[in-house]
Design a protein around this motif. Structure first.
Motif, PDB file in Angstrom:
ATOM      1  N   TYR A  42       1.889  -2.046 -11.380  1.00 34.92           N
ATOM      2  CA  TYR A  42       2.604  -0.880 -10.849  1.00 34.92           C
ATOM      3  C   TYR A  42       4.117  -1.021 -10.989  1.00 34.92           C
ATOM      4  CZ  TYR A  42      -1.608   1.018  -8.719  1.00 34.92           C
ATOM      5  OH  TYR A  42      -2.843   1.564  -8.525  1.00 34.92           O
ATOM      6  N   SER A  96       0.827  -1.200   0.000  1.00 33.01           N
ATOM      7  CA  SER A  96       0.000   0.000   0.000  1.00 33.01           C
ATOM      8  C   SER A  96       0.868   1.261   0.000  1.00 33.01           C
ATOM      9  CB  SER A  96      -0.923  -0.072   1.217  1.00 33.01           C
ATOM     10  OG  SER A  96      -1.219   1.187   1.674  1.00 33.01           O
ATOM     11  N   SER A  97       1.981   1.210   0.709  1.00 33.08           N
ATOM     12  CA  SER A  97       2.860   2.369   0.760  1.00 33.08           C
ATOM     13  C   SER A  97       3.464   2.650  -0.629  1.00 33.08           C
ATOM     14  CB  SER A  97       3.945   2.113   1.799  1.00 33.08           C
ATOM     15  OG  SER A  97       4.924   3.084   1.700  1.00 33.08           O
ATOM     16  N   ARG A 121       1.118   6.372  -7.199  1.00 42.20           N
ATOM     17  CA  ARG A 121      -0.063   7.157  -7.601  1.00 42.20           C
ATOM     18  C   ARG A 121       0.156   8.644  -7.382  1.00 42.20           C
ATOM     19  NH1 ARG A 121      -4.772   3.768  -4.936  1.00 42.20           N
ATOM     20  NH2 ARG A 121      -5.041   2.133  -6.471  1.00 42.20           N
ATOM     21  N   ALA A 122       0.850   8.974  -6.294  1.00 37.98           N
ATOM     22  CA  ALA A 122       1.051  10.388  -5.974  1.00 37.98           C
ATOM     23  C   ALA A 122       2.196  10.991  -6.787  1.00 37.98           C
ATOM     24  CB  ALA A 122       1.330  10.548  -4.486  1.00 37.98           C
ATOM     25  N   ARG A 159       2.283   1.598  -3.566  1.00 39.59           N
ATOM     26  CA  ARG A 159       1.196   1.948  -4.492  1.00 39.59           C
ATOM     27  C   ARG A 159       0.847   3.439  -4.361  1.00 39.59           C
ATOM     28  NH1 ARG A 159      -2.404  -1.289  -2.504  1.00 39.59           N
ATOM     29  NH2 ARG A 159      -1.995  -3.202  -3.645  1.00 39.59           N
ATOM     30  N   THR A 160       0.744   3.879  -3.106  1.00 41.28           N
ATOM     31  CA  THR A 160       0.406   5.289  -2.875  1.00 41.28           C
ATOM     32  C   THR A 160       1.507   6.200  -3.414  1.00 41.28           C
ATOM     33  OG1 THR A 160      -0.693   4.601  -0.867  1.00 41.28           O
ATOM     34  CG2 THR A 160      -0.256   6.937  -1.076  1.00 41.28           C
TER      35      THR A 160
END
Ligand SMILES: Cc1ncc(COP(=O)(O)O)c(C=O)c1O
Length: 481
Positions: free
Chosen positions: A78, A32-33, A39-40, A35-36
């Motif tokens: 990703y 999750s870290s 995305r950011a 992926r974020t």
């Protein structure tokens, strides 16, 4: 330059905060870290991640936890991973074919490039920068860096370096019939900054109302003028450019014109109308801002001279390298009436302390060597062929569209026949993978026929033909409804 980091080695560190009390499995927290971060935009395409062993050691987890997180993100697209190679952030997913951004109510004229996923894009505002004269420009930059004394790289006055003002005066007086001296010239970052500085100066000197051609591209002028407290009024454009009878009714203190090639209609302001506009300006003490954005490209005859040459005390001449060299250069110039020159130079100083010196000196050298003339001589037949290809394709596939304007520039407007809705055509074209803008969004208050703006500068002849065929299909679909 490619901003991806495909050549970088493995990273050692990656900031990931694990919460061992959270009750969320550690591999999920790592996933999750990352992926974020992707995305950011913190982790850009091509960025390599630490090897699993390194990251596991840094986080105090077993290697299998990191392997599981990486594998999941590879499966989601990703990350990419080659055996024996580094794990990297993958390239962003391409937009779906034909899923171009639907044109907004008022699309930007100065496009930052297609990027919209259209198969063919007639979007206006792009110059063929693939033809930028790199070798000649490099020679000029090299000459400047070799020969210019150190003290010339210090702060300068707001007008710009004398060499480029002299070279531009010679060029404009010779090619555009301006009446300019280097002291009347202010170098700016393109027309966009020029119009901004002029509006500020005019507002400070008491102007209350500015007139713009209707339709016109001058979104910037509209926004800036309103922000400076000026009223904005549109003056309708006819087949011969701005309608002077309507100008007389505006009570304006300034008008922005594209007299050599009206944007977007392509009309040329007649000699009689020019004289009337100048008489109007003289009578009112008004200022004419002449946006001479693409006059270098006239394909059927020599361009009509600039209005500034007829009335240097009432006309500000604005030129730009955006159509001739590259919009990204951000290089523009103004020839300003003597009574405004110091104020405009002060405004430029206040805005950014002057345009970059090396670019100005390089452009001066480029002009003095005759490279600008040579580049234009090379480019004119290229754009002319593209324009001819467009008109030929329109005649073949869409004979009831009516191309307007003179043989010039990098775009053509074609009027739609009555009953064919402009917005419906633009939307249907986008569905067929074709980017094109209508004239409607560029109108201020004028009514008039629907029209389409074809920017052809960056399209080869076969792409132009294909684009018009797509448009014909879209129009058949609209008609069939
Ligand atoms: C009417 C008009 N004027 C001027 C420009 C050039 O603007 P700039 O010099 O800020 O790039 C353009 C560019 O698309 C234009 O369409």
């Amino acid at each position: 330059m490619d901003r991806s980091r495909t050549n970088s080695g493995p990273a050692e560190d990656l900031l990931i905060e694990l919460d061992r009390e959270a009750g969320v499995p550690l591999h999920r927290q790592i996933e999750s870290s990352i992926r974020t971060g992707i995305r950011a935009g913190r982790l850009r395409s091509g960025t390599s991640l630490p090897p699993t062993r390194t990251l596991a050691a840094g986080l105090g987890v077993s290697r299998g936890v990191v392997v599981e997180a990486y594998q999941q993100l590879v499966a989601e697209g990703y990350l990419t991973s080659r055996s024996g190679g580094y794990t990297r952030v993958a390239a962003p997913a391409p937009p779906a074919a034909g899923a171009g951004s639907a044109p907004t109510a008022r699309p930007p004229v100065r496009s930052t490039g297609s990027g919209a996923g259209f198969r063919i894009d007639f979007g206006y505002g792009r110059t063929d920068v693939s033809r930028f004269p790199r070798a000649a420009w490099l020679r000029s930059v090299r000459a400047v860096l070799t020969a210019t004394p150190n003290d010339r790289f210090a702060y300068l006055d707001g007008r710009g370096v004398p060499e480029v003002r002299e070279a531009l005066c010679d060029y404009l007086n010779r090619v555009r019939g301006t009446s300019s001296v280097p002291d009347a010239m202010v170098i700016c970052n393109g027309y966009g900054q020029g119009i901004s500085l002029l509006i500020q100066v005019l507002a400070r000197r008491g102007a209350r109302r500015i007139a713009l051609e209707d339709p016109s591209s001058d979104d910037d002028a509209r926004v800036l003028a309103r922000a400076a407290g000026l009223d904005v009024v549109g003056v309708p454009v006819g087949p011969d450019g701005v309608r002077v009878d309507a100008l007389h009714r505006t009570d304006a203190d300034a008008i922005v014109l594209t007299p050599s090639h009206q944007w977007p209609t392509g009309a040329v302001l007649s000699a009689a109308a020019r004289a009337e506009v100048i008489a109007w300006a003289e009578r009112r003490g008004a200022i004419v801002i002449e946006d001479d954005y693409d006059a270098e490209y006239r394909y059927d005859r020599s361009p009509v001279g600039a209005m500034q040459g007829l009335a240097p005390d009432h006309v500000v001449y604005c030129g730009t390298a955006s159509k001739t060299l590259a919009p990204g250069l951000r290089l523009g110039w103004m020839v300003v009436p003597a009574r405004l020159a110091a104020d405009v130079a002060d405004a430029k100083m206040l805005a950014d302390r002057g345009s970059p010196v090396i670019d100005q000196l390089a452009f001066a050298d480029f002009l003095a060597r005759g490279e600008f003339d040579r580049h234009l001589r090379r480019m004119r037949p290229v754009y002319r062929r593209r324009r001819d290809a467009l008109l030929h394709a329109l005649r073949t596939h869409l004979p009831d569209l009516e191309p307007a304007g003179v043989a010039a520039g990098q775009h053509v407007v074609a009027w739609l026949p009555p009953g064919l809705d402009e917005a419906a055509v633009v939307t249907a074209a986008a569905r067929h993978g074709l980017g094109i803008h209508g004239v409607g969004p560029y109108r201020i208050a004028s009514a008039g026929p629907g029209g389409l703006i074809f920017g052809y500068a960056v399209l080869g002849e076969s792409a132009i033909a294909e684009g018009v065929a797509l448009l014909a299909r879209a129009i058949r679909e609209v008609r069939g409804r």
